[in-house]
Enzyme design. Sequence first.
Site, short mmCIF file in Angstrom:
data_model
loop_
_atom_site.label_atom_id
_atom_site.label_comp_id
_atom_site.label_asym_id
_atom_site.label_seq_id
_atom_site.Cartn_x
_atom_site.Cartn_y
_atom_site.Cartn_z
N SER A 81 34.84 -39.43 -81.81
CA SER A 81 35.97 -39.37 -80.89
C SER A 81 36.56 -40.76 -80.73
O SER A 81 36.11 -41.70 -81.38
CB SER A 81 35.54 -38.78 -79.56
OG SER A 81 34.58 -39.62 -79.00
N LYS A 114 48.54 -37.86 -78.45
CA LYS A 114 47.15 -37.39 -78.41
C LYS A 114 47.17 -35.98 -77.82
O LYS A 114 47.44 -35.80 -76.64
CB LYS A 114 46.28 -38.30 -77.55
CG LYS A 114 44.84 -37.81 -77.53
CD LYS A 114 43.91 -38.79 -76.87
CE LYS A 114 42.47 -38.33 -77.04
NZ LYS A 114 42.21 -37.01 -76.45
N LYS A 289 46.50 -45.97 -84.48
CA LYS A 289 45.55 -46.16 -85.58
C LYS A 289 46.06 -47.28 -86.49
O LYS A 289 47.26 -47.32 -86.80
CB LYS A 289 45.44 -44.87 -86.41
CG LYS A 289 44.83 -43.72 -85.62
CD LYS A 289 44.76 -42.43 -86.42
CE LYS A 289 44.23 -41.32 -85.51
NZ LYS A 289 44.23 -40.02 -86.15
N CYS A 446 63.99 -20.28 -34.24
CA CYS A 446 62.91 -21.08 -34.84
C CYS A 446 63.42 -22.48 -35.21
O CYS A 446 64.39 -22.62 -35.97
CB CYS A 446 62.37 -20.37 -36.08
SG CYS A 446 61.10 -21.32 -36.92
C1 9MJ Z 1 44.40 -36.18 -81.05
N1 9MJ Z 1 43.49 -35.62 -80.22
O1 9MJ Z 1 45.56 -35.89 -80.96
C2 9MJ Z 1 42.62 -38.27 -83.28
N2 9MJ Z 1 43.91 -37.11 -82.06
O2 9MJ Z 1 41.45 -39.69 -84.83
C3 9MJ Z 1 44.67 -37.79 -82.96
N3 9MJ Z 1 42.64 -37.41 -82.27
C4 9MJ Z 1 41.42 -38.84 -83.84
N4 9MJ Z 1 43.86 -38.52 -83.71
C5 9MJ Z 1 40.18 -40.03 -85.11
N5 9MJ Z 1 46.02 -37.73 -83.03
C6 9MJ Z 1 39.35 -39.38 -84.27
C7 9MJ Z 1 40.15 -38.59 -83.44
#
Ligand code: 9MJ
Length: 696
Positions: A81, A114, A289, A446
Site C-alpha cells: 500500500s 487516489k 509516483k 409560530c
Molecule cells: C489508488 N488507490 O487509486 C495506487 N492507487 O500504487 C493508485 N493506488 C498504488 N495507485 C502502488 N492510483 C500501490 C498502490
Amino acid sequence: MNSTLDRVSELRGLLHRYAHEYYVLDAPTVPDAEYDRLFSELQTLEYAHPEWVTVDSPTRRVGGKPLPEFSPVIHKVPMLSLNNAFEDEDIAAFDKRVREGLGVTEVVYDVGPKFDGLAISLTYVDGVLTQAATRGDGASGEDVTQNVRTIRAIPLRLSGETMPAVLEVRGEVLMLKKDFARLNADQAARGQKTFANPRNAAAGSLRQLDSRITAMRRLTFFAYGIAQCEGSVLPPTQSGAMDFLVNLGFPVCHERARVTGAGGLLDFYRNIGGKRPGLPYDIDGVVYKVDSLAQQEELGFVSRAPRWAIAHKYPAQEELTTVEAIDIQVGRTGALTPVARLKPVFVGGVTVTNATLHNEDEVRRKDVRVGDTVIVRRAGDVIPEVVGVVLEKRPMKDVPGTDLFSTAQEPVNSPFEMPKTCPVCGSHAVKGEDEAVTRCTGGLYCAAQRKQALWHFASRKALDIDGLGDKIIEQLVDADLVKTPADIYSLSMEQLAGLERMGEKSAQNLLAGIANSKNTTLPRFIYALGIRNVGEATARDLAQHFGMLDPLLLPLPEGDTERKQDIARRLDLLTQVPDVGPVVAQSIVDFFAEAHNREVVLALINVGVNWPAIEVNVAKEGPFNGKTFVLTGTLPTLGRDEAKAMIEAAGGKVAGSVSKKTSVVVAGEEAGSKLVKAQELGVNIWSEEDLRAALD
Ligand code: 9MJ
C-alpha cells in the site's frame, strides 16, 4: 506496569479488529480516518521503541485475512500500500527524500486520483484473463476471478499489437456515485441493508460468493500499475506504462498528469480537490509516483510501502464524534427537522457542530440517541449528515439480571421521540400517515415560521404591502415589534424610523403601504394566511364557495366525540369546494383548529383589514340540481373550467374529492385515484359524451 506499552498493545488489538471488520466482514464500525489516526499513533510509538515491534503488528502487514470461502492466491509480487501524507510540508519532505535518494535536483512525477475502492490484481496469460485476486494481507489475497469477470470495465481478452506472455495489472475496483445511490435505493426498497459508502458497496459486491449478485451490482475499474510483464518490453516510465495499458484495452483514469517538483504536486492536489465534488467516483486523495521506472527501482521499498510513491489525502469526509443533543428545527413550512448537536469535529475541511437527521423515521432507522458516538460525513458542499451509530460505544449501565447474582447491561440513553408539540410555539405537531415529515400547526403564531409567514403575508399576491421586504421583516421580528401580521397595522412612525437603514421618507411610505393594504379581497386575505396546501387558486375557490370565513372561525368543541364529529363535518364542508380534496381540507381544518390562528384572523379584521362582500355561487335551477360532480383526468374536448361551468349552469355542484355523497364522477384519460375510489363506492362514472348527452 508500563502505560505506553499497554497503549501499544491496545492499539494493536483495536487495529486488528477494525481491519478484520473492514477487510474480512465488510462491516466497518469506525471511519477510515479513525483507523489512520490509530495506525499512525502506533507507528510513532513503535518508531520510538523499536524493541516493542512484533512480527504480527498491524504496521507489518496490510489489511486482514482472506475470507476462508474463497481460494487463497499468493501474490508473486507483494501488493503493497501507499504511505499517506496530509500536509503540504509532508509533500515537500517526500520530494526532498526522493531527490536526495536519487541524487538529482528535480524529479518528474506521474500523478492521478487516489480511488476509494478495492485494490485488485489481474493476471493475463497470452492476453486472456486467468486470475483476479484481492489484496488480502498484501502477501496473499482471495481468488475473485468469477466475480471480476462480471465487471464490464475489465477486459477478458487484451487488444492491441504487442501481447505480453504474462501480464499482471494492478488497479482499483470501485462503484460510481450514481450506481451507489441506485443500489442503496434498491436495497432500502427491498428492506435490505444499505451501504455506508461506495467503497463498502464495492467491497460487499466483489466479495459475494455468488457471482450473479456481483453481476447485478454495477462495478467499475481503473488500472494504475503493472506488477509483472513477460514477453513484452515495457515503456521506461509510469506514464508510458499507463499508455501501454490503455492500448491493451484497460480503463485508465483521464484525470492524470506529469508534473515536476513539489510545486507541481501541490498544484495538482488543489486542482483535483476543486473538481472532486463533481467527479463521478469517490476519491480520498491523489497519488504521486516517480515517473521513471528505473528511478522507482533505485528507490525501492520500506516495510509496507514504496519509497517512490505517496498518497496525499484530502481532509477526512467521515469522522467520529458524540451527539450532545437532538434539537428540533422549525422550517419555513413548519416542517420539524431533528438536528444532531455534535461535539465539534473537523470533517472534510470544516468544523462540524450540527448534522441533519432529516426526519423521525430516519432517526428511528439509524437509532441515533443523545450520548451516542456517531459517524459524521460531509461530502463536498453537502450538509453534514450522520451516517450511523457506533453501537458498541453506546453508553451502558448495569441492571439486575435474571437471577439475584447476575447483572445485565442496558443503554443509558433512550430512543429518540419526536415531540408532540412545536418546541418553539407549543402548537400541536402533526404527521400525515404516509408522510415522513412532522409539522408544526402553529402557522402565523409560530416564531420560527413568523418571518417567512410575514413575508408571505406582505407579498404581492397576498396583502401586497408596499415597502415591507424581508430585511425589514427580519428587523421587526428580531426587535419583537411584530409577532403576528396584525401587529404590522399598529406600527408607529417612531418604531419604523428606529430601524436600520430606514429614513423618514421610507418610513412614511411604508406606513402608507400598510394602510393601503387594509383594503383587500377575500381570496387575497385567505391566501395571505399561509395555510399549508392553500395556494392562490384554492384561496379563490374557498372565498367563492363560502363568501366569508365564519364557519371555520368557531372553536372546535371540547369533548372528544363532539370534536371528532365537528372535524368530520368541517372536512365534509370543505371537500364540497371545487378542487379541495381531503389533504387540502385537512390542512385547513388543522390551521383553524389552533386558537392562535383564529385569534390572528380576528385581530386582522379588528384592525380594519376588509374586503368587498362576495357573491357566493348559488346553485342555479336546472337538471343537475342537488347533484355533486367530481371531475378527474383529461376530457377529450372540454377543459376543466368549461366542464365545471357547464355543470354549474345546469344547477350542479363540482367537488374536489369523491365520497358517498358524490352523484357522478366524470372521468377522462389518465384518471387516477378518484376513479378507483368511485368504482369502489359504486358511484356513477360518466365520460364527456355522457355529460353532454345528459344536458341535451
Ligand atoms: C489508488 N488507490 O487509486 C495506487 N492507487 O500504487 C493508485 N493506488 C498504488 N495507485 C502502488 N492510483 C500501490 C498502490
